[in-house]
Design a protein around this motif. Structure first.
Motif, short mmCIF file in Angstrom:
data_model
loop_
_atom_site.label_atom_id
_atom_site.label_comp_id
_atom_site.label_asym_id
_atom_site.label_seq_id
_atom_site.Cartn_x
_atom_site.Cartn_y
_atom_site.Cartn_z
N ASP A 156 0.67 -1.23 0.10
CA ASP A 156 -0.02 -0.12 0.06
C ASP A 156 0.84 1.25 0.06
O ASP A 156 0.59 2.31 -0.52
CB ASP A 156 -0.86 0.06 1.24
CG ASP A 156 -2.07 -0.62 0.85
OD1 ASP A 156 -2.61 -1.01 -0.11
OD2 ASP A 156 -3.00 -1.09 1.69
N ALA B 89 1.70 1.77 -3.47
CA ALA B 89 0.73 2.30 -4.13
C ALA B 89 0.50 3.56 -3.91
O ALA B 89 0.16 4.54 -4.84
CB ALA B 89 -0.63 1.36 -3.83
N ARG C 25 2.57 6.03 -5.89
CA ARG C 25 2.13 6.08 -7.41
C ARG C 25 0.87 7.07 -7.35
O ARG C 25 0.64 7.81 -8.34
CB ARG C 25 1.77 4.90 -7.93
CG ARG C 25 2.97 3.71 -8.04
CD ARG C 25 3.92 4.40 -8.99
NE ARG C 25 3.96 4.22 -10.38
CZ ARG C 25 4.10 4.94 -11.39
NH1 ARG C 25 4.67 5.92 -11.27
NH2 ARG C 25 3.93 4.37 -12.59
N ASP D 8 -0.41 0.58 -12.32
CA ASP D 8 0.48 0.34 -11.42
C ASP D 8 0.18 0.25 -10.07
O ASP D 8 0.68 -0.84 -9.34
CB ASP D 8 1.61 1.48 -11.79
CG ASP D 8 2.18 1.54 -13.12
OD1 ASP D 8 2.00 0.37 -13.77
OD2 ASP D 8 2.98 2.48 -13.39
N ALA D 9 -0.51 1.30 -9.55
CA ALA D 9 -0.89 1.35 -8.09
C ALA D 9 -1.73 0.10 -7.72
O ALA D 9 -1.64 -0.45 -6.81
CB ALA D 9 -1.56 2.53 -7.77
N ALA D 10 -2.66 -0.42 -8.53
CA ALA D 10 -3.48 -1.61 -8.77
C ALA D 10 -2.48 -2.80 -8.16
O ALA D 10 -2.75 -3.56 -7.60
CB ALA D 10 -4.56 -1.81 -9.76
N LEU E 140 0.26 -2.81 -7.06
CA LEU E 140 1.24 -2.89 -5.95
C LEU E 140 0.45 -3.12 -4.60
O LEU E 140 0.91 -3.75 -3.66
CB LEU E 140 1.76 -1.25 -5.76
CG LEU E 140 2.98 -1.19 -6.93
CD1 LEU E 140 3.26 0.39 -6.99
CD2 LEU E 140 4.28 -1.81 -6.45
N THR E 141 -0.81 -2.68 -4.51
CA THR E 141 -1.81 -2.70 -3.33
C THR E 141 -2.07 -4.34 -3.25
O THR E 141 -2.22 -5.22 -3.93
CB THR E 141 -3.15 -1.88 -3.41
OG1 THR E 141 -3.87 -2.10 -2.11
CG2 THR E 141 -3.80 -2.25 -4.55
N ARG F 253 -7.67 -2.56 -5.32
CA ARG F 253 -7.45 -2.85 -6.88
C ARG F 253 -8.60 -2.72 -7.56
O ARG F 253 -8.42 -2.31 -8.94
CB ARG F 253 -6.69 -4.31 -6.78
CG ARG F 253 -6.15 -4.87 -7.79
CD ARG F 253 -5.57 -6.09 -7.59
NE ARG F 253 -4.78 -6.31 -6.46
CZ ARG F 253 -5.27 -7.43 -5.43
NH1 ARG F 253 -6.26 -8.04 -5.88
NH2 ARG F 253 -4.58 -7.60 -4.54
N LEU G 277 -9.25 1.10 -8.66
CA LEU G 277 -8.37 1.49 -9.46
C LEU G 277 -8.33 1.09 -10.82
O LEU G 277 -8.21 1.83 -11.99
CB LEU G 277 -6.79 1.13 -8.85
CG LEU G 277 -6.60 2.06 -7.67
CD1 LEU G 277 -5.19 1.61 -6.89
CD2 LEU G 277 -6.72 3.27 -7.52
#
Ligand code: ZN
Length: 552
Positions: free
Chosen positions: A53, A56, A59, A192-194, A196-197, A203, A206
């Motif tokens: 998180d 994420a 980002r 990208d953030a999705a 990572l979390t 997810r 995003l």
């Protein structure tokens, strides 16, 4: 109004703040405008976030910068070029203009009727950059009337701009196409953030939001936002339509990146579990009580980490209700998001100095953020209690309909005063700590001055003035003539708050417009003692200028 700016209605601010300051003699006019925004650090605790998180979040903060550019582009066709010019201007004047440009996200001062503060800038265009600069409303209306239904919906929808084709004819351009250059990288960052979390609901949101940027269909991602249950609570998209002054059709891009406040969320749940019990004990005739309250609309308490786009412009948002899409609100209501660290900053920079002027020094030690924020939560919850669906002479109707033009002011007054009643009820039963009791009433009294400071034409200020004068007349608030300060009479306040809660709710239950009008005409006024205190508040900041340590 979808959002609360914590300061009363913006137009109210516009009327009063112009020309009421005495700047130091060396200060430029622009510097005194800037001084109305107290520079404030807005921090949030990221220590409990998981590693995924945290990555994420970094980002998502990047997305806010793209949203700044999107919003500048939407607000005015000349905005981005002007910003580049100001950034290149190293003169003191240039630096000052850039500073104020960044506060307002454009060359017009929100607090001064949107007057331009950069030379040679035109008046703020009412059509923003959503419609061609040379388009008249007559032309738009005539054109829309020629369109088939599905295209008419597009032309008047949230997520399209109106442009001209090579022949000069008006055409509809979806945001996904108009802003493709910026939305494509924004979608990439969300994906990208999705990845990572480790939170599934985040997810989902995003990924669906990233899809929406490209497909121009926001429905699924709005649904995912309503269902979000995640330590990171982002709100990213085109939302409010205020900047489209022609029609209120087009949505401006904004981003709030925030973290859920777990402690407040737990407290909210504790209150929520008591709501039916409070309803069953409202100080009204039992037949007006609701034996079965409906499901609670979701409320999230969060701390802001970064903002972008419209969220950055002018007076800072302290809470908001979204989405605005009626397909969602009709089916699942809307979600209220309360920005706790923003409210805390405003409390510190604005309400505390107000209290120093307005409140009896002996009671000032009781001014505190916790009771202030707890009362705001109670206010929000109490909107859901009390009479809503009512029967008047056998006719099924709603309190809102029967109260007509008075309904908002009356409903806001109800939420405030019954918020005090409800908290007292919980204090008396040991659910809320008794140390909250005196601070709650004194902080509420200080808050009255914050609410009516910019006038009583707007619902919150009007409802607040009504309560204040009622409580003065009941001896629950007292005025010290020689010191020019107010104080709470703790022997009287509980009964008075209970009685006023009962009177307002009974009027709502009976749909008694005439009594509501009589009450507001008599009570929603600024009497001389309050007026004298308000005059002494002129130099106190109007709002904050936030600085986010995680998003420099
Ligand atoms: Zn309210």
């Amino acid at each position: 109004m979808k959002r609360s700016l914590f300061l009363g209605l913006l137009t109210g601010i516009l009327m009063i703040t112009a020309g009421c300051e005495k700047p130091p003699p060396t200060e430029s006019p622009l510097a005194s405008k800037i001084r109305r925004f107290a520079p404030t650090t807005i921090a949030a605790d990221t220590s409990t976030l998981s590693k995924g998180d945290r990555a994420a979040l970094a980002r998502l903060i990047e997305v806010t910068k793209i949203f700044d550019r999107l919003y500048l582009r939407q607000a005015w066709s000349g905005n981005e070029e002007l910003l580049r010019k100001l950034q290149a201007d190293a003169s003191p004047d240039g630096k000052e203009m850039l500073h104020y440009f960044n506060i307002n996200m454009g060359p017009w001062s929100n607090l001064d009727h949107d007057s331009a503060f950069v030379p040679e800038v035109p008046k703020r265009p009412p059509h923003a950059n959503y419609y061609p600069d040379d388009m008249s409303q007559e032309e738009f209306n005539a054109w829309v009337n020629t369109l088939p239904e599905s295209q008419r919906r597009q032309a008047t929808g949230f997520f399209t701009t109106i442009r001209r084709d090579s022949a000069g004819k008006l055409v509809i351009v979806p945001y996904s196409q108009e802003y493709a250059e910026l939305l494509a990288p924004a979608a990439g960052i969300l994906r990208d953030a999705a990845a990572l979390t480790d939170n599934a609901s985040l997810r989902e949101y995003l990924l669906k939001r990233a899809d929406a940027f490209l497909s121009n269909d926001y429905y699924e991602s709005d649904v995912a936002w309503m269902k979000l249950d995640s330590p990171i609570e982002p709100t990213i998209g085109p939302y409010e339509v205020y900047m489209d002054k022609l029609y209120n059709y087009k949505a401006a891009f904004e981003a709030f990146i925030a973290l859920r406040d777990n402690e407040e969320t737990a407290r909210l749940e504790r209150f929520a579990s008591k709501l039916q019990e409070i309803e069953n004990n409202l100080p009204i005739d039992p037949r007006y009580r609701n034996p079965k309250l409906g499901a609670l609309a979701p409320i999230r308490v969060v701390d802001e980490v970064a903002t972008g786009g419209e969220a950055r412009a002018g007076v800072q948002t302290a809470a908001f209700n979204l989405p605005n899409d009626e397909r969602i609100t009709g089916a699942m209501g809307s979600k209220r998001v309360m920005l706790k660290n923003v409210q805390e900053a405003k409390f510190r920079e604005i309400l505390t100095p107000i209290a120093r002027v307005a409140i009896d020094p002996a009671q000032q030690p009781w001014i505190a953020f916790e009771p202030f924020f707890t009362h705001i939560l109670a206010h929000e919850l109490m909107h859901g209690l009390g009479p809503h669906n009512i029967t008047v002479q056998g006719r099924k109707t709603t309190a809102r309909q029967e109260m007509k033009d008075l309904s908002s002011a009356f409903e806001e007054a109800k939420a405030d005063i019954s918020g005090l009643f409800a908290l007292q009820y919980l204090i008396d039963r040991g659910v809320v700590d008794s140390s909250m009791e005196q601070p709650m009433y004194v902080t509420f009294l200080a808050g009255v001055f914050r609410s009516v400071r910019f006038g009583i034409t707007e619902a919150h200020g009007r409802g607040m003035a009504l309560q204040f004068n009622y409580l003065m007349d009941a001896g629950a608030f007292e005025y010290d003539e020689s010191a020019g300060t107010f104080r709470v009479n703790f022997d009287r306040i509980k009964d008075a708050a209970r009685k006023l809660t009962g009177e307002i709710m009974t009027i709502q239950a009976q749909g008694d417009y005439a009594s509501a009008k009589q009450m507001l005409d008599r009570g929603a006024v600024i009497r001389p003692p309050m007026g004298r205190v308000l005059d002494r508040l002129a130099a106190i900041p109007v709002d904050i200028e936030p600085h986010f340590p995680l998003s420099p």
